[in-house]
Design a protein around this motif. Structure first.
Motif, short mmCIF file in Angstrom:
data_model
loop_
_atom_site.label_atom_id
_atom_site.label_comp_id
_atom_site.label_asym_id
_atom_site.label_seq_id
_atom_site.Cartn_x
_atom_site.Cartn_y
_atom_site.Cartn_z
N PHE A 95 -70.41 74.13 -20.27
CA PHE A 95 -70.59 75.55 -20.62
C PHE A 95 -69.92 75.87 -21.95
CE2 PHE A 95 -68.72 79.87 -20.35
CZ PHE A 95 -69.89 80.60 -20.42
N ALA A 96 -68.69 75.37 -22.15
CA ALA A 96 -67.98 75.62 -23.41
C ALA A 96 -68.69 74.96 -24.59
CB ALA A 96 -66.54 75.12 -23.30
N PHE A 116 -59.45 74.65 -17.77
CA PHE A 116 -60.26 73.92 -16.80
C PHE A 116 -61.34 73.07 -17.46
CE2 PHE A 116 -59.33 77.50 -13.60
CZ PHE A 116 -58.14 76.88 -13.26
N ARG A 117 -61.09 72.66 -18.70
CA ARG A 117 -62.10 71.88 -19.42
C ARG A 117 -62.28 70.47 -18.85
NH1 ARG A 117 -57.60 72.33 -22.67
NH2 ARG A 117 -56.58 70.40 -23.30
N PHE A 118 -61.38 70.03 -17.96
CA PHE A 118 -61.57 68.73 -17.33
C PHE A 118 -62.75 68.75 -16.37
CE2 PHE A 118 -58.55 71.19 -14.84
CZ PHE A 118 -59.07 71.09 -13.56
N ASN A 119 -63.14 69.95 -15.91
CA ASN A 119 -64.33 70.07 -15.07
C ASN A 119 -65.58 69.90 -15.92
OD1 ASN A 119 -66.61 71.78 -13.72
ND2 ASN A 119 -65.12 71.43 -12.08
N ARG A 120 -66.52 69.09 -15.45
CA ARG A 120 -67.68 68.76 -16.27
C ARG A 120 -68.57 69.98 -16.53
NH1 ARG A 120 -71.65 64.22 -14.02
NH2 ARG A 120 -72.07 65.91 -12.55
N ARG A 121 -68.74 70.84 -15.54
CA ARG A 121 -69.60 72.00 -15.72
C ARG A 121 -68.99 73.01 -16.69
NH1 ARG A 121 -71.98 73.34 -9.64
NH2 ARG A 121 -73.09 71.36 -9.35
#
Length: 338
Positions: free
Chosen positions: A192-193, A183-188
């Motif tokens: 976080f990562a 889900f790294r396409f999500n900005r939040r």
């Protein structure tokens, strides 16, 4: 081994009582039962333990382990399991290719370790499942031959079932972490990562420091209160007590009652060093990281209003250079007679 009617079992117990089967030298009595519920195909291993303490008391514990050997109760579960196995094989092929391409650099990536954890736990679960399937066949054959009139020891089956449960739990743990990358396409989630990646060294150093302090207090509380508090009867229970004290969810009354001097002293020392000092260092580390990051951001993105006058001076200097170059070119052409 007791079997048969209830009246026969009572007679056998009376005979043991008359023969003084339990005397002053007895330290523990184990009672093991195996229960079977045919309506839901459920086996239950029951272990009752009575420990005779040197002080004259009796400490009793009961342990119940329900076991359901029928994993697939519908076609959908079987289809999902087969799909998951092919999915793991596909990821194994990808990871093997990456391992041959990157070699030792492959193990420097965090997500590679997570992927290896998922594959390892999944393959281990498959192997343990076949082991449990073999144990199930053995128990079923024994139960069919004796019609349930012989005691069937389920300790090995319980052990195999626990291993399978642990492997499935770790597999779910690694898979949940893997969702962060998916889900790294999500900005939040991406932020976080990146935050975890940026402060990884600081978190590791703080974790090592906190672990050393926590283990020292764990040894202290366990050795001082192992015979005085039930919450310090084992290292695991003592660790749970210390975590409650870290979250300030455990009162000091039981520790004060255990020892008039060492109880309040150890409690105060733990609260001061762990809660106030260690956690305050964590906050300072976080503030330093944020301050350093803000300095980098300010160095990259300076306020345009502060640099407006400098930009105007640079623009005027560029116009002056263009004008001087044009005048020099005109004078050269005039001298050439053009």
């Amino acid at each position: 081994e007791f079997r048969g009617r209830l009246s026969d079992m009572k007679t056998n117990l009376s005979a043991l009582h008359q023969l003084d089967w339990i005397d002053e030298k007895t330290r523990a009595v184990f009672i093991q039962l195996t229960l079977y519920n045919p309506s839901v195909q459920l086996l239950t291993a029951v272990t009752l333990l009575a420990e005779f303490l040197p002080t004259g008391g009796i400490y009793t514990t009961a342990h119940f382990e329900p076991i359901n050997f029928y994993t697939f109760t519908s076609i959908l579960q079987l289809v999902c399991t087969i799909f998951y196995i092919f999915f793991i094989i596909y990821f194994m092929v990808i990871e093997i290719r990456l391992l041959f391409e990157l070699r030792l650099k492959y193990f420097h990536e965090f997500w590679s370790i997570i992927q290896l954890g998922i594959i390892g736990c999944s393959l281990g679960s498959i192997g343990v499942y076949f082991w449990r399937f073999q144990e199930t066949n053995r128990i079923s054959q024994l139960f069919e031959q004796t019609n349930g009139y012989v005691y069937i020891n389920l300790q090995l089956a319980v052990y195999v079932n626990d291993i399978l449960t642990f492997l499935l739990g770790y597999c779910c743990f690694f898979s949940t972490i893997k969702f962060i990358q998916l889900f790294r396409f999500n900005r939040r989630i991406s932020l976080f990562a990146e935050t975890l990646k940026y402060c990884a060294k600081e978190l590791i150093s703080f974790s090592i420091m906190f672990a050393i302090v926590f283990i020292s207090f764990l040894s202290l509380f366990y050795l001082l209160f192992v015979s005085k508090l039930s919450s310090c009867s084992s290292l695991l229970n003592t660790a749970q007590l210390l975590f409650k004290m870290t979250l300030v969810k455990c009162g000091a009354s039981q520790i004060v009652e255990a020892d008039a001097f060492f109880g309040p002293f150890c409690f105060t020392l733990f609260i001061f060093l762990v809660v106030f000092v260690c956690l305050s260092l964590k906050k300072l580390t976080q503030s330093d990281i944020q301050e350093e990051r803000d300095c980098r951001m300010r160095s990259q993105y300076v306020d345009s209003i502060d640099n407006f006058s400098n930009r105007i001076d640079q623009l005027l200097e560029a116009f002056d250079r263009i004008y001087v170059d044009q005048q020099a070119e005109l004078s050269r052409l005039k001298k050439a007679g053009v």
